[in-house]
Design an enzyme around this catalytic site. Structure first.
Site, PDB file in Angstrom:
ATOM      1  N   LYS A 280     -14.186   4.481   4.648  1.00  0.00           N
ATOM      2  CA  LYS A 280     -14.504   5.422   3.569  1.00  0.00           C
ATOM      3  C   LYS A 280     -15.974   5.343   3.186  1.00  0.00           C
ATOM      4  O   LYS A 280     -16.602   6.354   2.844  1.00  0.00           O
ATOM      5  CB  LYS A 280     -13.623   5.127   2.343  1.00  0.00           C
ATOM      6  CG  LYS A 280     -13.819   6.127   1.202  1.00  0.00           C
ATOM      7  CD  LYS A 280     -12.706   6.026   0.195  1.00  0.00           C
ATOM      8  CE  LYS A 280     -12.851   4.794  -0.672  1.00  0.00           C
ATOM      9  NZ  LYS A 280     -13.948   4.958  -1.670  1.00  0.00           N
TER      10      LYS A 280
ATOM     11  N   HIS B  20       0.846  -1.185   0.000  1.00  0.00           N
ATOM     12  CA  HIS B  20       0.000   0.000   0.000  1.00  0.00           C
ATOM     13  C   HIS B  20       0.888   1.243   0.000  1.00  0.00           C
ATOM     14  O   HIS B  20       1.726   1.399   0.897  1.00  0.00           O
ATOM     15  CB  HIS B  20      -0.918  -0.002   1.222  1.00  0.00           C
ATOM     16  CG  HIS B  20      -1.992  -1.036   1.135  1.00  0.00           C
ATOM     17  ND1 HIS B  20      -1.718  -2.371   1.042  1.00  0.00           N
ATOM     18  CD2 HIS B  20      -3.341  -0.921   1.125  1.00  0.00           C
ATOM     19  CE1 HIS B  20      -2.850  -3.048   0.973  1.00  0.00           C
ATOM     20  NE2 HIS B  20      -3.850  -2.197   1.023  1.00  0.00           N
TER      21      HIS B  20
END
Length: 937
Positions: free
Chosen positions: A588, A165
């Protein structure tokens, strides 16, 4: 750069202990080091860029401090004037000065944290430090769990998984240069240095700062997946390989220590209990995983061929490490033993060595005729060299190699028995045991490579097979059907070469049904039939991350375990099932509060489903570094997990800048692993589960209401408002961040017909989403909706309702972790600075959107303080509070420059040749702000 008496430098370590902060002289080594590094940087700036630049940096710094202090109403205007006076030619140098200052201060803080760890250990005077492994063992004994301790240790399993990531803003070149400076800074701490040695180190440190000043901060090209593999392996080579035996030894020694005492104080010689003089009681409970080179989700650069190359690199690194250890043991275990005294098993082994490796036997006999242990380790080193040549090459099988790590572990065990029988038990259960632990931890593959792919890719591949599609047909953007099947061929080939442990887990992103798991096994069978082989051995790991999937996690797992065909497969894998929980995308989608509660409830549902079917469950926590992606102290989060969800097993991701922060320094890495181990031990007891179950029963109704209100507020702002995506792109540097070459993976998931320049929030990955809000000093994903939730709960239940939330906060580790993390995120946010970013948005309704965010921030701070009982944010963490306060003026300087550059950049026409230069300057400020905040995504 310098510091003055009126405005102390940001010299309080975010992760340090309070002792010494704010003092001066020898009693405050952190302040001394910050002053040294600031002075060196100031000298380098003058040398490299001139006195004028140095004075300009100082003007901006003092103006930012004055504006923060707020004593002079005109100070803010002075700061604006300082920014306005900067021409584009000077901006880059000023940004570099502030950014490099933060990098150097971060080094000093890391060094101070190491000193603090050592000081706490010394101050304990043999008593177990509370949050150490010894402290956890002592607590278990006080709880009457001494009898259960051996069984718990026996089933202990901790698996950190490094991922690609892209949240590490710094180049590998910069990281290595900083590490060299850190080593010099550490040497300055040695009280035995002579004046000449001290002067030489300072000279070299100044030289290092000069190199850092001239080192480009931005990557010229995006790193390839193999670049990411090699970067991650730096931490294995320099820290983790040699560290893991020390962690095992800490637990092994704690098992001998009396209650409340640490190992190492049991006799005048300072021996660590009986650890090292007896057979080890602690198994190798750490295993390392990696997604780097295996994570395909949204990254077409990760192919079957690249995955195979990744494991060859892994094997090369770890086998060189094992060979070096064996060579060192050959050089050191120089015990004399006549030929007739060699134990039968060892003599037989040496005989086989001589037959298979006659030339090596002649060399070793000539060098060590009466030292059989040295000959034995010499043969082991040679066999490891041959094993490396076989596993990393493409040539025919190499003779004299090891077939598997287990074969070598058996040989080490033979040597240990021989040493113990020879009166050298301390050697057998000391350094030789350390080598054995390293072999059992890392094998010949170093870290288990995990494959990840999105569920929709597999669904499309299954549909394509039913339609008899060609291999080159794309089943997802950039992913042809042939590549999907080639992945399974690669896994089979790698297992044949490196063993099943090297690669067997297949993570399915956005799992929404049991069929998403069984699709993987179906595709593996199809690939095997095409290639005329057996399917690879697979452990399929569903990843639940959407609100729907988390709410349905228990039923989905139940349906999967009720599938007869899948259950037969699971029996071949020991009836063990791993399930991953996604913290980033759930946050999110649903917001901070709701996502945390969804994840907690999903844990409980998964535990119940697995127990009902008699399956051993391991939960894999996909936590990020930032609060908005599940970050925060991991050991505290472990204590807050759902009852029964730990049970001696922990698996979690380690991402981006978190990897460097936790594992670059050996002492900090040891501390982090001890914290994890201690937390897992304490979270695996009946007492912990009973207390957690009682808290859940008491708090479920409260959290249900809070989560619903928070989610409604978050979704209303982020998803229900059609203009919010454009507002987000205006007030944050998301477009500029997306252009930074952090990693090999795109910032948004590709979709057919999608607008890559302005991806929808649904398609945007969680990392750039969180990173962008952090840069704008808003940190919205880490707190938004909490204030509205607390306010709604008070409206419904009165002040007594908030009193109930406060009582739960004090007694429920889960809720305490959630609210403490929100508090940190709120403290890092700054509405005054954020207001400058908000001014960049000029669309219809943008003022309303900003007012909603600002009002929610104020509401959340006010009501959170009411719940925690504190007067100011972080009053319970004064060191962290002071660190943020001291850093803020310096970060303000970079933020102010960034806002002005964004305004200039966005005013330029798309074909303006000046745009590229302005974009580069904005991206430099992004790196600097990230260093100042110590946070990316």
């Amino acid at each position: 750069m310098t510091t003055d008496r009126r405005s102390p430098a940001p010299n309080a370590a975010v992760r340090a202990e309070p002792a010494g902060i704010g003092s001066s002289g020898a009693r405050d080594p952190l302040a001394r080091e910050v002053k040294l590094l600031g002075s060196l940087l100031g000298q380098v700036i003058v040398e490299q860029a001139g006195l004028d630049l140095f004075e300009e940096v100082e003007r901006i710094r003092r103006a930012a401090i004055a504006a923060r202090q707020g004593e002079d109403p005109s100070a803010a205007d002075g700061l604006d004037a300082a920014f306005t006076a900067l021409d584009v030619e000077r901006v880059e140098a000023v940004v570099r000065a502030f950014a490099l200052y933060f990098q150097l201060v971060n080094l000093a803080e890391e060094r101070h944290r190491v000193r603090t760890i050592a000081r706490r250990r010394r101050a304990a005077r043999g008593a177990a430090v509370d949050d150490s492994i010894a402290g956890a063992v002592a607590t278990l004994r006080r709880q009457g769990r001494a009898r259960d301790l051996e069984a718990l240790v026996g089933r202990l399993s901790i698996v950190p998984v490094l991922t690609a990531h892209p949240t590490e803003a710094r180049r590998r070149t910069l990281l290595l240069a900083l590490r060299r400076c850190a080593e010099l800074l550490e040497r300055l701490d040695d009280p035995r240095l002579t004046p000449e040695e001290d002067g030489d180190i300072r000279r070299r440190l100044r030289e290092g700062v000069s190199v850092l000043w001239r080192t480009a901060e931005l990557r010229a090209d995006a790193p390839t997946p193999l670049d990411e593999v090699r970067t991650a392996l730096v931490f294995f080579d320099e820290t983790l390989f040699s560290l893991v035996p020390r962690v095992y030894r800490a637990l092994d020694g704690a098992l001998d220590a009396p209650p409340g005492r640490a190992a190492g104080r049991n006799d005048p010689a300072g021996d660590t209990g009986r650890s090292g003089t007896r057979r080890a009681r602690v198994p190798a409970f750490l295993r390392w995983g990696s997604w780097i080179g295996g994570d395909r989700d949204g990254n077409p650069s990760v192919t079957a061929d690249l995955t195979q190359r990744t494991l060859r690199i892994h094997a090369d690194h770890v086998l060189r490490g094992h060979e070096a250890v064996a060579t060192r043991l050959m050089q050191t275990i120089a015990a004399y033993m006549p030929v007739g005294g060699i134990p039968r098993a060892m003599a037989s082994r040496l005989g086989r060595d001589a037959e298979e490796l006659p030339e090596m036997d002649r060399q070793l006999r000539r060098r060590f005729p009466d030292e059989p242990y040295r000959r034995r380790f010499g043969f082991i080193a040679e066999r490891l060299r041959r094993t490396r040549a076989h596993l990393t090459g493409v040539v025919a099988p190499v003779a004299g190699r090891y077939e598997s790590p287990d074969e070598l572990v058996s040989e080490i065990e033979e040597v240990q028995e021989a040493l113990a029988a020879d009166g050298l038990g301390r050697v057998a259960w000391g350094e030789v045991q350390d080598f054995r632990w390293q072999l059992e931890t890392f094998g010949f593959h170093l870290a288990s490579l995990e494959i990840r792919q999105h569920a929709t890719v597999h669904r499309a591949a299954v549909d394509a097979l039913r339609a008899r599609a060609a291999d080159d047909q794309e089943v997802a953007p950039g992913v042809p059907l042939g590549e999907v099947l080639a992945t399974f061929d690669a896994i089979h080939a790698l297992q044949a070469r490196f063993g099943v442990a090297a690669v067997h887990r297949f993570v399915v992103s956005f799992t929404a049904a049991a069929s998403d798991v069984t699709d993987v096994l179906h595709l593996a069978r199809v690939a095997a039939e095409r290639g005329g082989t057996d399917p690879p051995v697979l452990d399929v790991v569903p990843l639940f991350e959407s609100a729907y999937a988390l709410e349905s996690a228990g039923p989905i797992l139940g349906a999967l375990l009720a599938d007869d065909e899948y259950r037969r497969h699971l029996e071949t894998r020991g009836n063990r099932q791993e399930v991953m929980l996604g913290y980033s995308d759930s946050n999110k989608e649903s917001g901070f509060v709701a996502a945390n509660w969804l994840l907690h409830r999903a844990q409980a549902a998964l535990v119940a489903a697995a127990r009902q079917r008699g399956v051993e469950l391991t939960l894999f926590h996909g936590r990020g570094g930032a609060i908005g992606r599940g970050g925060g102290p991991s050991h505290r989060a472990i204590r807050g997990q759902a009852p029964g969800s730990v049970d001696g097993r922990l698996k979690l991701t380690e991402q981006g800048e978190v990897v460097a922060a936790r594992y670059a320094n050996p002492e900090i890495a040891r501390r982090e692993l001890e914290l994890l181990t201690g937390a897992v031990l304490l979270a695996s007891t009946a007492e912990h589960d009973a207390a957690a179950a009682a808290a859940v029963e008491e708090g479920t109704q409260v959290l249900d209401e809070l989560a619903t209100s928070a989610r409604d507020a978050y979704r209303a702002l982020v998803y229900d408002d059609q203009g919010f995506a454009a507002f987000f792109r205006s007030v944050t540097p998301i477009a500029e961040i997306s252009g930074l070459r952090f990693g090999s993976r795109p910032a948004a998931r590709a979709r057919r017909g999608g607008d890559e320049e302005a991806p929808r929030i649904d398609d945007l990955r969680a990392i750039p989403w969180v990173f962008a809000w952090s840069q704008a000093r808003i940190d919205l994903p880490g707190w938004y909706g909490l204030g509205r939730a607390l306010d709604a709960y008070r409206e419904q239940h009165g002040e007594a309702g908030l009193d109930r939330v406060a009582a739960l906060y004090r007694g429920w580790p889960f809720l305490a972790s959630v609210l403490d993390n929100a508090e940190l995120s709120l403290a890092r946010a700054d509405m005054g600075v954020a207001r400058r970013y908000a001014a960049l948005a000029r669309g219809a309704g943008d003022d309303r959107r900003w007012r909603a965010i600002e009002a929610e921030h104020g509401r959340t701070v006010r009501l959170l303080l009411r719940v925690t009982g504190r007067d100011r944010l972080l009053d319970g963490s004064p060191v962290l509070q002071r660190a943020i306060s001291l850093r803020n003026p310096y970060v303000d300087s970079l933020s102010g420059i960034q806002v002005r550059l964004l305004g200039h950049l966005r005013a330029r026409a798309p074909d303006d040749p000046e745009r590229e230069r302005l974009l580069r300057l904005v991206q430099l400020t992004v790196n600097g702000v990230a260093a100042g905040l110590q946070s990316t995504g």
